[in-house]
Design an enzyme around this catalytic site. Structure first.
Site, PDB file in Angstrom:
ATOM      1  N   SER A 182      30.889   6.676   3.473  1.00 13.31           N
ATOM      2  CA  SER A 182      29.607   7.261   3.095  1.00 13.31           C
ATOM      3  C   SER A 182      29.640   8.790   3.160  1.00 13.31           C
ATOM      4  O   SER A 182      30.492   9.401   2.540  1.00 13.31           O
ATOM      5  CB  SER A 182      28.518   6.659   3.973  1.00 13.31           C
ATOM      6  OG  SER A 182      27.314   6.709   3.292  1.00 13.31           O
ATOM      7  N   HIS A 325      26.338  -1.502   2.005  1.00 18.20           N
ATOM      8  CA  HIS A 325      26.859  -0.215   2.452  1.00 18.20           C
ATOM      9  C   HIS A 325      27.438  -0.331   3.861  1.00 18.20           C
ATOM     10  O   HIS A 325      26.687  -0.321   4.847  1.00 18.20           O
ATOM     11  CB  HIS A 325      25.674   0.762   2.425  1.00 18.20           C
ATOM     12  CG  HIS A 325      26.038   2.186   2.601  1.00 18.20           C
ATOM     13  ND1 HIS A 325      26.781   2.876   1.691  1.00 18.20           N
ATOM     14  CD2 HIS A 325      25.743   3.065   3.600  1.00 18.20           C
ATOM     15  CE1 HIS A 325      26.923   4.125   2.111  1.00 18.20           C
ATOM     16  NE2 HIS A 325      26.313   4.259   3.265  1.00 18.20           N
TER      17      HIS A 325
HETATM   18  C1  GCU Z   1      22.322   8.395   2.800  1.00 12.29           C
HETATM   19  C2  GCU Z   1      22.717   9.433   1.761  1.00 12.29           C
HETATM   20  C3  GCU Z   1      24.112   9.154   1.176  1.00 12.29           C
HETATM   21  C4  GCU Z   1      25.110   8.975   2.287  1.00 12.29           C
HETATM   22  C5  GCU Z   1      24.608   7.941   3.270  1.00 12.29           C
HETATM   23  C6  GCU Z   1      25.469   7.758   4.516  1.00 12.29           C
HETATM   24  O1  GCU Z   1      22.122   7.165   2.190  1.00 12.29           O
HETATM   25  O2  GCU Z   1      21.733   9.433   0.769  1.00 12.29           O
HETATM   26  O3  GCU Z   1      24.521  10.208   0.335  1.00 12.29           O
HETATM   27  O4  GCU Z   1      26.365   8.667   1.753  1.00 12.29           O
HETATM   28  O5  GCU Z   1      23.342   8.317   3.762  1.00 12.29           O
HETATM   29  O6  GCU Z   1      26.208   8.645   4.901  1.00 12.29           O
HETATM   30  O7  GCU Z   1      25.347   6.687   5.131  1.00 12.29           O
END
Ligand code: GCU
Length: 345
Positions: A182, A325
């Protein structure tokens, strides 16, 4: 695929020129590389994982023009292998080893060493630039419009840890990869771009500002990310709010800047915020630069990513797994499958 025809490509540019544009417009310029790093073993020689691994908690001190900065990390390597082992530097959300994003024993069992640190031990994940590494690099917490944001500082720390990892006799210094999920997947690609010594940069569900093309992104936009996380980037990036079409680059430049080594983009089918389609197209687009430089970049299989169809032949690797995610065992196993294939070439 029409999008691919509209993208700006870094054709004919050097890696330094690509990085310069990315620094100026998106991530900001990073501090100069460390003069040296030193390490202190805080908690040594604990035999873990049924005696299969040596595990220690250490701290790394970076000596650089801004002064000295120390942060903790963990290190584990498999015992009794009789040979130098490949390794991962995993930039993680939490402090410790074995974690819900990091199946350390399985990684060890597959013959890999692991270095890991918690990103917030480097500097906090917010707009405060007075703490940790940020506090030293930016006296008074003030940065200019093209100074690096937090992603750049976390990437800098990963590269400094590599300075130490390459010195260890049990480690195969040519086979150390960086991994992140992420926001830390964005960081891993950036770390790969600033440090040629990595074998591969693995980005997991990195999305906007990471692997995913910004143009026609159906998940997170530049507007959304700079509203919630302006401090990850340099201030110049805000020029592209609702203006992605006028970017002189797109995220395939970040993947391209990973030459001369490999880059890997992992997506999750259910992670629409990270836009798996644009993560995939970014690999296709970055491949051009690899090919121009005489390398096999990405070998796609169609116009859209397919589930559990790992693409492991080229210097740009990809898979998409089912689910949301998360950095899962399935992702790690694909990473290691990819490395084994690449090591055997
Ligand atoms: C949020 C953000 C993303 C990121 C994510 C994370 O969702 O919008 O850009 O990748 O956090 O780091 O879990």
């Amino acid at each position: 695929m029409e999008l691919l025809n509209r993208l700006p490509y870094p054709t004919g540019l050097s890696k330094e020129e690509i990085l310069d544009l990315l620094f100026r417009e998106e991530y900001g310029y990073l501090p100069k590389k460390p003069d040296s790093v030193t390490v202190k073993v805080e908690n040594p020689g604990i035999h873990h994982f049924a005696g299969k691994g040596y595990l220690a908690r250490l701290s790394l001190t970076i000596h650089a023009e801004f002064g000295e900065f120390t942060f903790p990390f963990y290190y584990v390597y498999p015992l009794n292998t009789g040979k130098k082992v490949p390794a991962f530097i995993h930039i993680n959300f939490r402090d410790g080893i074995s974690d819900r994003y990091q199946p350390a024993e399985e990684i060890l069992d597959r013959g890999y060493a692991l270095f890991t640190f918690c990103y917030e031990n480097v500097t906090s994940d917010n707009s405060d630039f007075t703490n940790g590494l940020a506090g030293l690099v930016y006296p008074g917490g003030k940065r200019s419009p093209d100074s690096c944001g937090k992603l750049g500082l976390w990437a800098y720390a990963a590269s400094a840890l590599l300075d130490y990892a390459v010195t260890l006799p049990e480690i195969d210094a040519d086979k150390i990869s960086v991994v992140g999920h992420s926001r830390l997947g964005k960081t891993a690609l950036l770390a790969g771009a600033i440090d040629e010594r990595f074998y591969c940069a693995f980005s997991n569900d990195s999305g906007c500002g990471g692997a995913a093309l910004a143009r026609e992104n159906t998940g997170e936009t530049v507007r959304a990310i700079t509203k919630n996380f302006p401090f990850w980037f340099c201030e110049n990036y805000q020029k592209y709010i609702d203006n992605e079409e006028n970017m002189p680059f797109d995220q395939h430049w970040l993947i391209s800047a990973n030459l001369p080594h490999r880059a890997y983009v992992a997506s999750a089918e259910g992670d629409t915020w990270a836009c798996p389609q644009n993560e995939y197209l970014s690999c296709v687009a970055a491949s051009k630069y690899y090919e121009e430089n005489g390398k096999t970049g990405f070998i796609p299989d169609g116009d859209t990513p397919k589930l559990r169809n790992p693409l492991h032949e080229g210097m740009i690797g990809h898979h998409m797994r089912p689910g949301l995610h998360f950095l899962s065992r399935e992702d790690w196993n694909y990473y290691i499958d990819y490395l084994e294939k690449q090591f055997s070439k």
